[in-house]
Design an enzyme around this catalytic site. Structure first.
Site, PDB file in Angstrom:
ATOM      1  N   SER A   1       0.805  -1.207   0.000  1.00  0.00           N
ATOM      2  CA  SER A   1       0.000   0.000   0.000  1.00  0.00           C
ATOM      3  C   SER A   1       0.846   1.269   0.000  1.00  0.00           C
ATOM      4  CB  SER A   1      -0.968  -0.042   1.179  1.00  0.00           C
ATOM      5  OG  SER A   1      -1.936   0.961   1.104  1.00  0.00           O
TER       6      SER A   1
ATOM      7  N   ASP B   1      -0.920   1.395  -4.215  1.00  0.00           N
ATOM      8  CA  ASP B   1      -1.791   0.399  -4.848  1.00  0.00           C
ATOM      9  C   ASP B   1      -3.146   0.964  -5.242  1.00  0.00           C
ATOM     10  OD1 ASP B   1      -2.694   0.646  -2.208  1.00  0.00           O
ATOM     11  OD2 ASP B   1      -3.337  -1.442  -2.091  1.00  0.00           O
TER      12      ASP B   1
END
Length: 451
Positions: free
Chosen positions: A101, A245
């Site tokens: 992330s 992401d």
């Protein structure tokens, strides 16, 4: 076993347990076994972000799936929400995303989606962790004589792009808007510019040249200073910053002010009411990290506000329980459950820009629907994570802070679920007093358990 999964999948530093090639193979074998249905080999969609260790883990996990006879539908680089959407669209048994992330490039992680494109429940995660760590799982592939294969399905990304474009409606477009996009050198680099340009917006794209090492490096949803300057310089209507992401979005208005996840949720909730997609009395779900101002804004709209613990999964499951269509986190995860199954930064950006154009107002004025109470957040690296209530000095500092606020603010001290970090958040009426209280608590935390 529970330590294998954090608040958002499996995560750690690349080449350290559990983000190692051998663990990747174990994860792949376990996933193929766990998600197989009716004795048929599992069909699993896999995508990754742009960090350099992604290919290593992708190959390892894919090898494990194939060793167990499963089929890998390989997307290559893809946003996390694209994997969720395409898992459901393609009627696969599960989806796997290799990503950490918003973390730096040296970290990586593994996230899972079920066949419906939903994140796994805690109970399901626990069972999957047991399967991954069970020594017998490795041996079960010895009976598999017909190993699986990997099929490149990057063309499915076109279906995801079409899905994003369809979210705005056939009769609506973004013509007349100038937007600057920060792709964080991540997975949105290959999706967001094309989608927003196709909707008619004038796009200037930055940080869209990933090299495996520059993901989230001074850019993206957690580093918007450069984006703020460019929005003002180019006289843009808005700036949009995604994380690595692309499941988060943070915006910047035409004056260079940051627009938080809470504000985006408030704007989109008001837009939903205007368009008849939401009725008074419906529920919006956010976490304990949301600003008090959001609750006040939602109440003025006639909406209920449900609060969960931190984590977009917690938001998602509470949304399902309450029938909520809009929810998310102040950090930038927004979920529109009427048309999606997970947080999607690009989808959220389209919904925000739709509201912006429909209003005819500048984003700075539109965001005024919510007043933000002073909120100070300090992150402290820690060497360990003891129960905070059992560290007398920390517990006492929190109690003292709550007395000083006299019910006109709040204190939240919690550990990060993905990093060795303690987060101290204080909210109050007065900026100066709020800063002092937060710094006082942070000082105690640093002295007691700081790294």
């Amino acid at each position: 076993m529970s330590k294998l999964f954090g608040t958002d999948g499996i995560r750690g530093r690349a080449n350290s347990w559990p983000i190692t090639p051998d663990m990747g193979v174990k994860i792949g074998k376990a996933a193929a076994l766990f998600f197989a249905k009716s004795g048929q080999p599992a069909r699993i969609v896999i995508g990754r972000d742009t960090r350099i260790s992604g290919e290593m883990m992708e190959m390892a996990i894919s090898s494990g799936i194939m060793a167990m006879g499963g089929t890998v539908f390989w997307l290559d680089v893809a946003p996390t929400p694209a994997v969720a959407y395409l898992t459901k669209f393609f009627e696969a048994d599960a989806g796997i995303v290799i990503s950490a992330s918003h973390n730096p490039f040296h970290d990586n992680g593994v996230k899972f989606f079920d066949a419906k494109g939903l994140k796994l429940s805690l109970e399901t995660e626990k069972k999957l962790a047991e399967t991954i760590l069970d020594p017998e799982t490795d041996k079960k592939c010895e009976d598999v004589y017909r190993t699986g294969n990997r099929i490149y399905h990057g063309i499915l990304m076109d279906d995801y792009r079409e899905f994003l474009k369809s979210s705005i409606g056939d009769s609506f477009n973004l013509e007349g808007l100038k937007i600057i996009i920060d792709c964080a050198n991540g997975a949105s680099s290959f999706v967001a510019p094309k989608v927003l340009e196709s909707l008619g917006a004038e796009i200037i794209t930055i940080f869209n040249k990933p090299d495996g090492l520059n993901i989230n490096n001074g850019c993206g949803s957690e580093h918007v200073d450069h984006l703020k300057k460019l929005v003002i310089e180019h006289k843009a209507n808005a700036g949009l910053a995604f994380d690595g992401d692309a499941d988060r979005l943070i915006a910047v208005d035409e004056k260079g002010n940051e627009i938080t996840g809470d504000q985006i949720i408030a704007i989109c909730s008001a837009r939903a009411i205007e368009t008849g997609h939401k009725k008074a009395g419906d529920t919006v779900v956010t976490t304990v990290m949301s600003n008090i101002g959001l609750k006040i804004a939602l109440e003025k709209m006639g909406l209920q506000h449900e609060i969960t613990d931190v984590g977009d999964r917690n938001v998602l499951f509470r949304m399902i329980e309450t029938g909520s269509m809009i929810g998310g986190e102040d950090s930038g995860h927004m979920i529109f459950l009427d048309n999606h199954t997970t947080g999607d930064g690009i989808y959220s950006a389209i919904k925000l820009l739709e509201a912006l154009k429909a209003s005819g107002k500048p984003l700075s004025e539109l965001s005024g629907i919510m007043s933000i109470f002073p909120q100070i957040l300090i992150n402290i690296d820690v060497r360990e994570k003891p129960d905070l209530d059992k560290v007398p000095a920390i517990h006492s500092s929190i109690m003292d802070a709550e007395k000083k606020l006299e019910g006109k603010g709040r204190v939240l001290v919690r550990y990060s679920g993905t990093q060795p970090m303690c987060r101290v958040m204080v909210e109050g009426e007065c900026q100066k007093e709020t800063e002092k209280i937060c710094n006082d608590i942070a000082g105690v935390v640093r002295a007691e358990i700081g790294a």
